[in-house]
Every structure is written in structure tokens, then in C-alpha cells.
Design an enzyme around this catalytic site. Structure first.
Site, PDB file in Angstrom:
ATOM      1  N   PRO A 136       0.786  -1.238   0.000  1.00 32.01           N
ATOM      2  CA  PRO A 136       0.000   0.000   0.000  1.00 32.01           C
ATOM      3  C   PRO A 136       0.821   1.292   0.000  1.00 32.01           C
ATOM      4  O   PRO A 136       0.782   2.078   0.951  1.00 32.01           O
ATOM      5  CB  PRO A 136      -0.820  -0.143   1.284  1.00 32.01           C
ATOM      6  CG  PRO A 136       0.070  -0.926   2.193  1.00 32.01           C
ATOM      7  CD  PRO A 136       0.786  -1.900   1.295  1.00 32.01           C
ATOM      8  N   CYS A 137       1.513   1.535  -1.085  1.00 33.14           N
ATOM      9  CA  CYS A 137       2.325   2.745  -1.173  1.00 33.14           C
ATOM     10  C   CYS A 137       1.450   4.003  -1.215  1.00 33.14           C
ATOM     11  O   CYS A 137       1.945   5.099  -0.944  1.00 33.14           O
ATOM     12  CB  CYS A 137       3.260   2.671  -2.375  1.00 33.14           C
ATOM     13  SG  CYS A 137       2.424   2.349  -3.933  1.00 33.14           S
TER      14      CYS A 137
END
Length: 176
Positions: A136-137
């Protein structure tokens, strides 16, 4: 030649394309909306043959669909991160631990890596993340609370953050 199996799901934000090697999920693309362009993008990383295979990727599709419906999903399938350098893989591993709906800074990721001076390198590593959402950048923002970049575009980042906060599209980086 290695075979890359791919599939798609439809989301409220558009088509999401994803592909996996025998080792696990390899790519998730948010910004390409036709098969030819997706194939071109995936071939940049390696010379792989593309085969549509919805059945073998059904588990990934189900979990992604649930995510886009606003559920907290564990994403408990195997990943193939072999396209990344050792540094990138280290950063992706740290980013993968960011809880749903939580925002952290590039600087915090650098601190967790063990080098507070590498925040820019962290940003570059996250920009090369082949599996956004699962890694989940989009949950990583600048220290000043502005969004920073996102490989699929800032609009996607806004949408994903809003989804996780249970909101519609909202704007970030503006005075509150």
C-alpha cells in the site's frame, strides 16, 4: 519464455489489471485501460508471454473486489517481487505493514529501514512498486501531510485513501 497469467476486475474507479507468475502476484496496474497497452507495460520488465487466466487468479480478483467495496482485506496470496532490487524489496516489505486507512511519511519508512536520510530513495522505491494496493504505497505521504506522488497518478492515490477512510473522492494537500 516465462508465462505471465493476467486477469482484470472492474472497480468504481475503472479497470484494474493484475498478473502473476508461478511464484505469485507480480503486477497490479491501475492506469491502463486496454489489453494492448497493459501487455506493452508488462513486457518492459521481462520478455514474458501473456495469457488471460481468470480462473487461476480468482482468489486475487475476489480479494481486490472486496477491497474496492471498502472491506479490510488481508491480501494473503503469494507475491513475486523479483523485479525489484534488494533495497526496493526491503522498502516494499516495510510498506506492506502499513495498516489499512493509516498514513505514514516517506521519512518514517526511511527511519524504519534504518536510514533517515534515504526518504527520497524510499519514494523512488515506492514509485517502482509493481503491486500497488497490496503493497500500500498510497498510504505513504510527505512529512508536511501533502500527498506526494503515486505511480498511477495522484487521483488514484486520493481515491484509495478516500476509500479506506470510508469517504467519496476528497482532496488532500489543501489547507484544512
Amino acid at each position: 519464455m516465462e508465462i505471465l497469467r493476467y486477469s482484470t476486475i472492474e472497480t468504481p474507479f475503472g479497470t484494474v489489471w493484475f498478473a502473476g507468475s508461478p511464484a505469485g502476484l507480480s503486477f497490479l496496474l491501475l492506469r491502463y485501460f486496454n489489453e494492448r497497452r497493459v501487455a506493452q507495460e508488462l513486457r518492459k520488465t521481462r520478455n514474458r508471454k501473456m495469457i488471460r487466466d481468470d480462473k487461476s487468479l480468482r482468489r486475487v480478483a475476489n480479494q481486490l473486489t472486496r477491497y474496492f467495496q471498502g472491506e479490510r482485506v488481508p491480501f494473503d496470496f503469494d507475491l513475486d517481487l523479483s523485479t525489484g532490487t534488494k533495497f526496493q524489496q526491503s522498502i516494499w516489505k516495510i510498506a506492506r505493514k502499513i495498516p489499512y486507512g493509516t498514513m505514514v511519511s516517506y521519512k518514517k519508512i526511511a527511519r524504519d529501514y534504518g536510514n533517515t536520510l534515504c526518504a527520497r530513495a524510499v519514494g523512488n522505491a515506492l514509485g517502482a512498486n509493481p503491486i500497488p494496493i497490496v503493497i500500500p504505497c498510497h498510504r505513504v505521504i510527505r512529512a508536511d501531510d501533502s500527498l506526494g506522488g503515486f505511480s498511477s497518478g495522484v487521483k488514484w492515490k486520493e481515491r484509495l485513501i478516500a476509500l479506506e477512510r470510508g469517504q467519496g473522492d476528497i482532496k488532500f494537500g489543501e489547507p484544512r
